[in-house]
Design an enzyme around this catalytic site. Structure first.
Site, PDB file in Angstrom:
ATOM      1  N   SER A  16      -2.433  -8.808 -19.208  1.00  0.00           N
ATOM      2  CA  SER A  16      -2.016  -7.432 -19.487  1.00  0.00           C
ATOM      3  C   SER A  16      -2.113  -6.542 -18.251  1.00  0.00           C
ATOM      4  O   SER A  16      -1.191  -5.784 -17.943  1.00  0.00           O
ATOM      5  CB  SER A  16      -2.870  -6.832 -20.608  1.00  0.00           C
ATOM      6  OG  SER A  16      -2.723  -7.573 -21.780  1.00  0.00           O
ATOM      7  N   LYS A  64     -11.385  -7.669 -31.950  1.00  0.00           N
ATOM      8  CA  LYS A  64     -10.201  -7.319 -32.746  1.00  0.00           C
ATOM      9  C   LYS A  64     -10.548  -6.874 -34.167  1.00  0.00           C
ATOM     10  O   LYS A  64      -9.809  -6.096 -34.765  1.00  0.00           O
ATOM     11  CB  LYS A  64      -9.231  -8.507 -32.810  1.00  0.00           C
ATOM     12  CG  LYS A  64      -8.550  -8.816 -31.490  1.00  0.00           C
ATOM     13  CD  LYS A  64      -7.520  -9.917 -31.658  1.00  0.00           C
ATOM     14  CE  LYS A  64      -6.855 -10.251 -30.337  1.00  0.00           C
ATOM     15  NZ  LYS A  64      -5.752 -11.204 -30.511  1.00  0.00           N
ATOM     16  N   GLY A 129     -10.470 -16.878 -36.187  1.00  0.00           N
ATOM     17  CA  GLY A 129     -10.743 -15.585 -35.553  1.00  0.00           C
ATOM     18  C   GLY A 129      -9.657 -14.552 -35.846  1.00  0.00           C
ATOM     19  O   GLY A 129      -8.754 -14.773 -36.651  1.00  0.00           O
ATOM     20  N   GLY A 130      -9.741 -13.399 -35.136  1.00  0.00           N
ATOM     21  CA  GLY A 130      -8.813 -12.292 -35.356  1.00  0.00           C
ATOM     22  C   GLY A 130      -7.355 -12.667 -35.175  1.00  0.00           C
ATOM     23  O   GLY A 130      -6.490 -12.270 -35.955  1.00  0.00           O
ATOM     24  N   ALA A 131      -7.057 -13.491 -34.163  1.00  0.00           N
ATOM     25  CA  ALA A 131      -5.661 -13.881 -33.912  1.00  0.00           C
ATOM     26  C   ALA A 131      -5.132 -14.742 -35.048  1.00  0.00           C
ATOM     27  O   ALA A 131      -3.980 -14.618 -35.459  1.00  0.00           O
ATOM     28  CB  ALA A 131      -5.539 -14.628 -32.590  1.00  0.00           C
TER      29      ALA A 131
END
Length: 248
Positions: A16, A64, A129-131
């Site tokens: 990013s 997240k 997980g969050g993803a």
């Protein structure tokens, strides 16, 4: 100068930061993107106080889900998923307002949809997980049934050591949402019966470094269609910019 950034721990190499700073330079945007490596989500208010020019944040592992309690509002999609990876920061008087979104699901669905065939009806999601929640939400929106695969006994999951050839035939879309195989551990891969895969199998790895993981290589050796997470990352970045600039 406007500021944007990434919160997570640890951060190491950040796609990013490189992407957005290059974008700002190329497009003449008066902004910078920073990595905010915070050892606890409780450090978030301090980041906001010290950086009043912040307009937006990306959120990565392990925050997240934990970040949600710090937000003023959350998009319906992010609420349904239970994970946030984009925050729009705005100011009303002395108050800082935070709105959470999820760009994982946008990037993923746009990236995988062209690869899906009529015989892709069920998917295994490696990791919890969050993803993985965004991936499940995205696959369901594309009409697939999903089940999570975990190393541990958890409700609604199947364990790696209980996966057999028949499961690979039935669940012929497999998405790796774990860090297994990421650089510098490129010699590792999820423990699956790869020999049961064939040309009907679609393997999607959220990892993009290395660009061909061992998970992908083992699938390709059996004739599977494979894809890494680089396009998803790019599409996520486009979506982040749109959220920060109100092009929802």
């Amino acid at each position: 100068m406007d500021k944007y950034g990434l919160i997570g721990y640890p951060l190491g190499h950040s796609f990013s930061k490189n992407y957005f700073n290059e974008k700002f330079e190329n497009e003449g945007i008066n902004a910078r993107y920073y990595n905010f490596e915070i050892p606890s989500i409780e450090n978030l208010p301090e980041i906001l106080d010290l950086n009043p020019q912040l307009k937006g944040l990306n959120v990565t592992i392990p925050y997240k889900e934990k970040v949600i309690s710090y937000l003023d509002t959350i998009s319906p999609e992010a609420r349904a998923i239970g994970a946030v990876n984009v925050i729009k920061v705005s100011h009303r008087g002395n108050k800082t307002l935070l709105k959470g979104y999820n760009s994982d699901v946008i990037g993923f669905t746009k990236s995988i949809e062209p690869l899906l065939e009529s015989y892709h009806k069920r998917a295994l999601i490696l990791g919890t997980g969050g993803a993985s929640k965004a991936i499940s939400y995205g696959l369901k929106s594309l009409g697939l049934q999903t089940i999570f695969v975990s190393r541990f006994e958890r409700p609604g999951t199947i364990q790696y050591d209980k996966l057999h050839a028949d499961d690979i035939k039935a669940y012929n879309v497999i998405v790796n949402c774990t860090p297994c195989g990421v650089y510098p551990h490129a010699d590792e891969c999820p423990d699956l019966p790869y020999e049961a895969m064939d040309s009907h199998t679609l393997l999607y790895d959220l990892i993009y470094n290395p660009d061909e993981t061992l998970f992908m290589k083992k699938g390709m050796a059996q004739g599977a269609v494979v894809k890494n997470g680089l396009e998803m990352l790019l599409l996520q970045a486009f979506a982040s910019w749109d959220f920060w600039n109100d092009k929802e």
